[in-house]
Design a protein around this motif. Structure first.
Motif, mmCIF file in Angstrom:
data_model
loop_
_atom_site.group_PDB
_atom_site.id
_atom_site.type_symbol
_atom_site.label_atom_id
_atom_site.label_comp_id
_atom_site.label_asym_id
_atom_site.label_seq_id
_atom_site.Cartn_x
_atom_site.Cartn_y
_atom_site.Cartn_z
ATOM 1 N N ILE A 70 -8.935 38.036 3.387
ATOM 2 C CA ILE A 70 -10.337 38.171 3.771
ATOM 3 C C ILE A 70 -11.188 37.459 2.734
ATOM 4 O O ILE A 70 -11.033 37.707 1.531
ATOM 5 C CB ILE A 70 -10.755 39.658 3.848
ATOM 6 C CG1 ILE A 70 -9.972 40.359 4.967
ATOM 7 C CG2 ILE A 70 -12.258 39.788 4.098
ATOM 8 C CD1 ILE A 70 -10.240 41.851 5.055
ATOM 9 N N VAL A 71 -12.039 36.556 3.174
ATOM 10 C CA VAL A 71 -12.917 35.863 2.237
ATOM 11 C C VAL A 71 -14.342 36.306 2.508
ATOM 12 O O VAL A 71 -14.820 36.288 3.644
ATOM 13 C CB VAL A 71 -12.845 34.333 2.408
ATOM 14 C CG1 VAL A 71 -13.588 33.662 1.267
ATOM 15 C CG2 VAL A 71 -11.409 33.879 2.456
ATOM 16 N N ILE A 72 -14.999 36.712 1.441
ATOM 17 C CA ILE A 72 -16.381 37.163 1.566
ATOM 18 C C ILE A 72 -17.244 36.174 0.817
ATOM 19 O O ILE A 72 -16.891 35.745 -0.287
ATOM 20 C CB ILE A 72 -16.529 38.580 0.988
ATOM 21 C CG1 ILE A 72 -15.608 39.515 1.784
ATOM 22 C CG2 ILE A 72 -17.973 39.046 1.030
ATOM 23 C CD1 ILE A 72 -15.596 40.924 1.286
ATOM 24 N N GLY A 73 -18.353 35.782 1.393
ATOM 25 C CA GLY A 73 -19.168 34.811 0.679
ATOM 26 C C GLY A 73 -20.504 34.552 1.327
ATOM 27 O O GLY A 73 -20.930 35.261 2.240
ATOM 28 N N THR A 74 -21.120 33.512 0.817
ATOM 29 C CA THR A 74 -22.428 33.111 1.311
ATOM 30 C C THR A 74 -22.252 31.875 2.181
ATOM 31 O O THR A 74 -21.188 31.630 2.708
ATOM 32 C CB THR A 74 -23.334 32.741 0.123
ATOM 33 O OG1 THR A 74 -22.685 31.694 -0.598
ATOM 34 C CG2 THR A 74 -23.565 33.920 -0.791
ATOM 35 N N HIS A 75 -23.328 31.100 2.271
ATOM 36 C CA HIS A 75 -23.267 29.855 3.027
ATOM 37 C C HIS A 75 -22.121 28.957 2.573
ATOM 38 O O HIS A 75 -21.673 28.100 3.319
ATOM 39 C CB HIS A 75 -24.564 29.061 2.839
ATOM 40 C CG HIS A 75 -25.713 29.677 3.543
ATOM 41 N ND1 HIS A 75 -26.448 30.710 3.010
ATOM 42 C CD2 HIS A 75 -26.256 29.406 4.744
ATOM 43 C CE1 HIS A 75 -27.381 31.052 3.858
ATOM 44 N NE2 HIS A 75 -27.297 30.279 4.914
ATOM 45 N N ALA A 76 -21.687 29.168 1.356
ATOM 46 C CA ALA A 76 -20.603 28.341 0.820
ATOM 47 C C ALA A 76 -19.381 28.377 1.723
ATOM 48 O O ALA A 76 -18.583 27.456 1.744
ATOM 49 C CB ALA A 76 -20.228 28.824 -0.582
ATOM 50 N N LEU A 77 -19.257 29.461 2.486
ATOM 51 C CA LEU A 77 -18.117 29.597 3.394
ATOM 52 C C LEU A 77 -18.067 28.524 4.474
ATOM 53 O O LEU A 77 -17.029 28.285 5.067
ATOM 54 C CB LEU A 77 -18.177 30.958 4.092
ATOM 55 C CG LEU A 77 -17.529 32.142 3.397
ATOM 56 C CD1 LEU A 77 -17.758 33.397 4.216
ATOM 57 C CD2 LEU A 77 -16.045 31.898 3.251
ATOM 58 N N ILE A 78 -19.225 27.955 4.773
ATOM 59 C CA ILE A 78 -19.222 26.961 5.844
ATOM 60 C C ILE A 78 -19.341 25.547 5.281
ATOM 61 O O ILE A 78 -19.683 24.613 5.975
ATOM 62 C CB ILE A 78 -20.337 27.207 6.880
ATOM 63 C CG1 ILE A 78 -21.696 27.307 6.198
ATOM 64 C CG2 ILE A 78 -20.053 28.440 7.691
ATOM 65 C CD1 ILE A 78 -22.840 27.414 7.192
ATOM 66 N N SER A 116 -18.705 31.543 -3.412
ATOM 67 C CA SER A 116 -20.142 31.309 -3.372
ATOM 68 C C SER A 116 -20.438 30.003 -4.085
ATOM 69 O O SER A 116 -19.604 29.494 -4.833
ATOM 70 C CB SER A 116 -20.898 32.452 -4.039
ATOM 71 O OG SER A 116 -21.170 32.134 -5.387
ATOM 72 N N GLY A 117 -21.623 29.504 -3.846
ATOM 73 C CA GLY A 117 -22.004 28.241 -4.443
ATOM 74 C C GLY A 117 -22.079 28.323 -5.959
ATOM 75 O O GLY A 117 -22.091 27.309 -6.646
ATOM 76 N N ARG A 118 -22.141 29.537 -6.467
ATOM 77 C CA ARG A 118 -22.327 29.664 -7.914
ATOM 78 C C ARG A 118 -21.029 29.733 -8.694
ATOM 79 O O ARG A 118 -21.038 29.750 -9.920
ATOM 80 C CB ARG A 118 -23.218 30.866 -8.202
ATOM 81 C CG ARG A 118 -24.667 30.523 -7.865
ATOM 82 C CD ARG A 118 -25.666 31.556 -8.297
ATOM 83 N NE ARG A 118 -25.389 32.189 -9.550
ATOM 84 C CZ ARG A 118 -25.649 33.467 -9.778
ATOM 85 N NH1 ARG A 118 -26.161 34.203 -8.834
ATOM 86 N NH2 ARG A 118 -25.413 33.988 -10.959
ATOM 87 N N LEU A 119 -19.929 29.784 -8.002
ATOM 88 C CA LEU A 119 -18.656 29.716 -8.722
ATOM 89 C C LEU A 119 -18.535 28.348 -9.390
ATOM 90 O O LEU A 119 -19.097 27.367 -8.913
ATOM 91 C CB LEU A 119 -17.497 29.886 -7.741
ATOM 92 C CG LEU A 119 -17.365 31.236 -7.049
ATOM 93 C CD1 LEU A 119 -16.149 31.249 -6.150
ATOM 94 C CD2 LEU A 119 -17.277 32.364 -8.073
ATOM 95 N N THR A 120 -17.790 28.295 -10.457
ATOM 96 C CA THR A 120 -17.542 26.992 -11.080
ATOM 97 C C THR A 120 -16.704 26.158 -10.122
ATOM 98 O O THR A 120 -16.028 26.695 -9.241
ATOM 99 C CB THR A 120 -16.736 27.155 -12.388
ATOM 100 O OG1 THR A 120 -15.506 27.809 -12.052
ATOM 101 C CG2 THR A 120 -17.501 27.976 -13.395
ATOM 102 N N LYS A 121 -16.765 24.862 -10.339
ATOM 103 C CA LYS A 121 -16.055 23.953 -9.445
ATOM 104 C C LYS A 121 -14.576 24.314 -9.378
ATOM 105 O O LYS A 121 -13.977 24.380 -8.318
ATOM 106 C CB LYS A 121 -16.230 22.511 -9.957
ATOM 107 C CG LYS A 121 -15.676 21.455 -9.039
ATOM 108 C CD LYS A 121 -16.432 20.132 -9.227
ATOM 109 C CE LYS A 121 -15.895 19.047 -8.320
ATOM 110 N NZ LYS A 121 -14.766 18.313 -8.897
ATOM 111 N N ALA A 160 -22.464 36.698 4.166
ATOM 112 C CA ALA A 160 -23.683 37.465 3.896
ATOM 113 C C ALA A 160 -24.800 36.497 3.503
ATOM 114 O O ALA A 160 -24.519 35.395 3.033
ATOM 115 C CB ALA A 160 -23.423 38.455 2.765
ATOM 116 N N PRO A 161 -26.046 36.904 3.703
ATOM 117 C CA PRO A 161 -27.134 35.957 3.479
ATOM 118 C C PRO A 161 -27.473 35.720 2.004
ATOM 119 O O PRO A 161 -28.107 34.726 1.686
ATOM 120 C CB PRO A 161 -28.316 36.583 4.213
ATOM 121 C CG PRO A 161 -27.994 38.031 4.298
ATOM 122 C CD PRO A 161 -26.516 38.160 4.281
ATOM 123 N N THR A 162 -27.100 36.614 1.126
ATOM 124 C CA THR A 162 -27.391 36.362 -0.285
ATOM 125 C C THR A 162 -26.144 36.584 -1.122
ATOM 126 O O THR A 162 -25.235 37.321 -0.742
ATOM 127 C CB THR A 162 -28.482 37.309 -0.840
ATOM 128 O OG1 THR A 162 -27.968 38.642 -0.825
ATOM 129 C CG2 THR A 162 -29.758 37.259 -0.024
#
Ligand code: ADP
Ligand code: MG
Length: 688
Positions: free
Chosen positions: A370-378, A348-353, A320-322
């Protein structure tokens, strides 16, 4: 002469003209030949001066009898006036601020003028023309006969006038030019096409309007055919080069999901789902675009497809885009799918490391379905054990490059489903997404409350916001959308910041208000959206960042300030944020409506809720430039074809391109031409 020859070799082009032509981006003979007329003047019918009618457009041929110059107006503009006679009467022709003409307008010269005739001021019935749509001063040796007919009107400049273009192109087209056919002979024969030479000849100097139409259609066909060939060959290449996944017929899990849904699929949803299943069950990789208006129910389609891939032993990804959209999807998926034993993860990029790395590990071990996320997926670290399907939501915000990035994450080519709420007219879908198959969801689920849209002038703002306040007091939430973020000295438009202050210290001082705009840090933005979602904020002032937004069914009212500043498609997208729940919803467009076009557009907005219709209107009113520009991913510009009006030609061109792609011989013919004409886009296609 060759089409690739420099423009300076064309007869009539000296060093000065060459420099000017270069400035227009014209460097070769080919560039000049494809500098198409902007429009045409019908000078095939000459009107005698004695037969002119006031208010009617006409072309007159005559001789200059007298020229005078004077200064006029407050700024002392130059006014040139010539009297022109043709033996039946005298016509007074005026040019404003075109001093350079003075040396050319000589008594005794022959001229052609085209324009609207009017009675001359104080001229006792004499006619005058002042806003000429075209004119030509003939040289001594020129025969007036050559100047009649349907004359091309080029995008001219002060130094390169109509006459120059007409003369140079006229000359060029009588030369021994080797003009190569771009369309394979077999296709030309099947579709009864003109020769390219004839088409180029006729687009510049048509004998009549029928010939012009035929020439234009030919060139539009040629252009669309080549682009379609390119897109279809790309698609073919992607398929043949890669092994797709063959999903099996759906069974248990999908069936259980369908049964557990709180509603029945609409007909459009069912058909789309059928199409997707067929694609997934084929050994070729799926490349499908699902296009459906906001609220048409695309998410459940994505869910079905993802469950199907899981049922087949693969993993699925939904991008998803956001952040907030992703987490909203995640919430919905968890609720619906965990009871079926499907493991849903979030990235998502905002998860802790630590959390992120945990998720990486689970993805790699197929410990999550199923993984749902943002750009972090790529991102780099993400490696799927067995990726079967990738769904991207609101894809035009992703771009093809990122999609390709995600596709690379599997060993076999995963199936790809792209979902967009941007209503794109069909012509454009085919031109822009020619490499994707398209499913359309047009109907909305039943029982949806229609959104009522009103247009109001700013003097009603107090009343409007009183009403909004009542709605909030009754428990609803509201959006206020503004065109600008912050105060701007050059503009008297109210900014989101100003409106926010005005409202939260004014009539809404008893309500929690929030502000969100594009310049805020992503995390802050997400926080505000989250608070609105959680109903901690009742009134959200924003810019268009909410366009691709969250589902807040409790939000039932939207006020758009300076609504004329937005495109119709965009307003529609914004409006899609409300009317998502059980409440009657209202959208109020505030505008001075100073211009006719603003009035017209907003009226359409209030009358129509069909996103596709609005997108077409938008295109018609604003021209394809803006719309198309933001949609296409490095596709070639269209020089002749018109994305709105050339549907018939496009369909024919696509059909022809499909035939070409299926034929070995025609592929061989067209590949070098693609590499030549559209190097940037289609150079890397190889035949296989
Ligand atoms: P969008 O196409 O904008 O992504 P969503 O998938 O978010 O739309 O669906 C909007 C709403 O409609 C959701 O609340 C969803 O549960 C509901 N919905 C989807 N399909 C149907 C249906 N066939 N009947 C009733 N409600 C539906
Ligand atoms: Mg959606």
């Amino acid at each position: 002469m060759q089409l690739t020859d420099g423009i300076q070799y064309v007869k009539g082009v000296g060093p000065k003209k060459k420099a000017e032509l270069n400035r227009l981006g014209l460097f070769t003979v080919y560039d000049l030949l494809t500098y198409f007329p902007r429009t045409y003047e019908d000078q095939s019918v000459l009107t005698r001066i004695s037969e002119l009618q006031a208010g009617e457009k006409a072309t007159v041929a005559g001789t200059i009898m007298n020229v005078s110059e004077r200064q006029g107006g407050r700024r002392g503009m130059s006014i040139l006036m010539a009297l022109i006679g043709d033996g039946t009467g005298i016509l007074q022709v005026t040019w404003f601020n075109q001093k350079y003409l003075k040396s050319k307008l000589k008594v005794g010269k022959k001229v052609f003028v085209t324009g609207k005739a009017a009675y001359a001021y104080g001229g006792r019935g004499q006619f005058a023309m002042s806003q000429l749509s075209s004119f030509q001063i003939l040289d001594e040796e020129e025969e007036p006969e050559n100047m009649t007919g349907i004359m091309p009107v080029y995008p001219a400049t002060e130094k390169l006038n109509q006459k120059f273009f007409r003369k140079v192109l006229g000359g060029l087209l009588t030369e021994e030019l080797s003009i190569r056919e771009l369309i394979p002979a077999s296709v030309a024969e099947r579709y009864h096409l003109l020769s390219r030479r004839k088409a180029l000849q006729d687009i510049h100097f048509p004998a009549d309007f029928a010939a012009l139409k035929e020439a234009r259609n030919h060139l539009a066909f040629e252009e669309l055919y080549l682009i379609q060939c390119g897109l279809l060959l790309l698609k073919r290449q992607a398929r043949e080069h890669s092994k797709g996944i063959r999903h099996l017929l759906s069974s248990e899990l999908v069936g259980r999901l369908v049964k557990s849904l709180p509603f029945q699929l609409t007909d459009d949803q069912s058909r789309t789902w059928q199409e997707i299943q067929r694609d997934m069950e084929s050994p070729l990789p799926m490349r499908r675009l699902v296009q459906g208006d906001v609220g048409s129910g695309k998410t459940v389609i994505a869910m079905l497809a993802l469950v199907k891939t899981v049922e087949n032993g693969y993993q699925g990804a939904l991008m998803a885009p956001t952040e907030i959209l992703a987490s909203q999807h995640c919430e919905g998926f968890v609720k619906q799918l965990e009871p079926l034993g499907i493991r849903v993860g979030f990235l998502s990029g905002r998860l802790t490391k630590k959390k992120r790395e945990d998720m990486y590990a689970r993805i790699a071990a197929q410990d999550v379905d199923i993984v749902i996320g943002t750009h972090a997926l790529i991102q780099e670290g993400v490696a799927f054990a067995k990726l079967g399907l990738v769904v991207t939501d609101e894809q035009h915000r992703f771009g093809i490059a990122q999609r390709a990035e995600l596709e690379k994450k599997g060993r076999l080519m995963p199936d790809v489903l792209v979902m967009t709420a941007t209503p794109i007219p069909r012509t454009m879908t085919l031109t822009v997404y020619g490499d994707l198959d398209v499913s359309l969801i047009q109907q909305l689920p039943p029982g949806r409350q229609p959104i009522r849209t009103f247009v109001r002038k700013p003097d009603k703002r107090d009343l409007i916001y009183d009403y909004v306040h009542q709605q909030l007091a009754a428990g609803r939430q509201a959006y206020v959308v503004c065109p600008l973020i912050e105060m701007n000295e050059e503009s008297d438009l109210p900014s989101a910041e100003e409106v926010y202050d005005e409202l939260r210290y004014g009539i809404f001082r008893d309500m929690p208000c929030g502000l969100v705009h594009g310049k805020m840090k992503a995390a802050d933005k997400e926080q505000v959206m989250q608070d609105f979602y959680d109903n901690k904020i009742k009134l959200l002032v924003s810019t268009t960042v909410i366009e691709v937004g969250v589902n807040v069914p409790n939000a039932s009212i939207m006020v758009v300030e300076h609504a004329e500043r937005f495109g119709l498609a965009q307003l529609h997208q914004l409006r899609g944020r409300i009317g998502r729940g059980e409440y009657k919803s209202y959208c109020i467009l505030v505008s001075e409506m100073k211009t006719e076009s603003a009035r017209e557009r907003l009226k359409i907005m209030a009358e129509t809720s069909d996103g596709f219709k609005l997108a077409e209107e938008d295109l018609r009113l604003r021209g394809p430039g803006q719309f198309f520009g933001s949609m296409q991913h490095g596709l070639p510009d269209l020089k002749v074809a018109d994305v709105l009006n050339d549907m018939d030609i496009l369909l024919k061109a696509r059909q022809a391109a499909q035939e070409t792609v299926a034929s070995q011989a025609e592929r061989q013919d067209v590949l070098p031409i693609l590499a030549l004409q559209y190097k940037e886009q289609f150079e890397n296609i190889t035949d296989i």
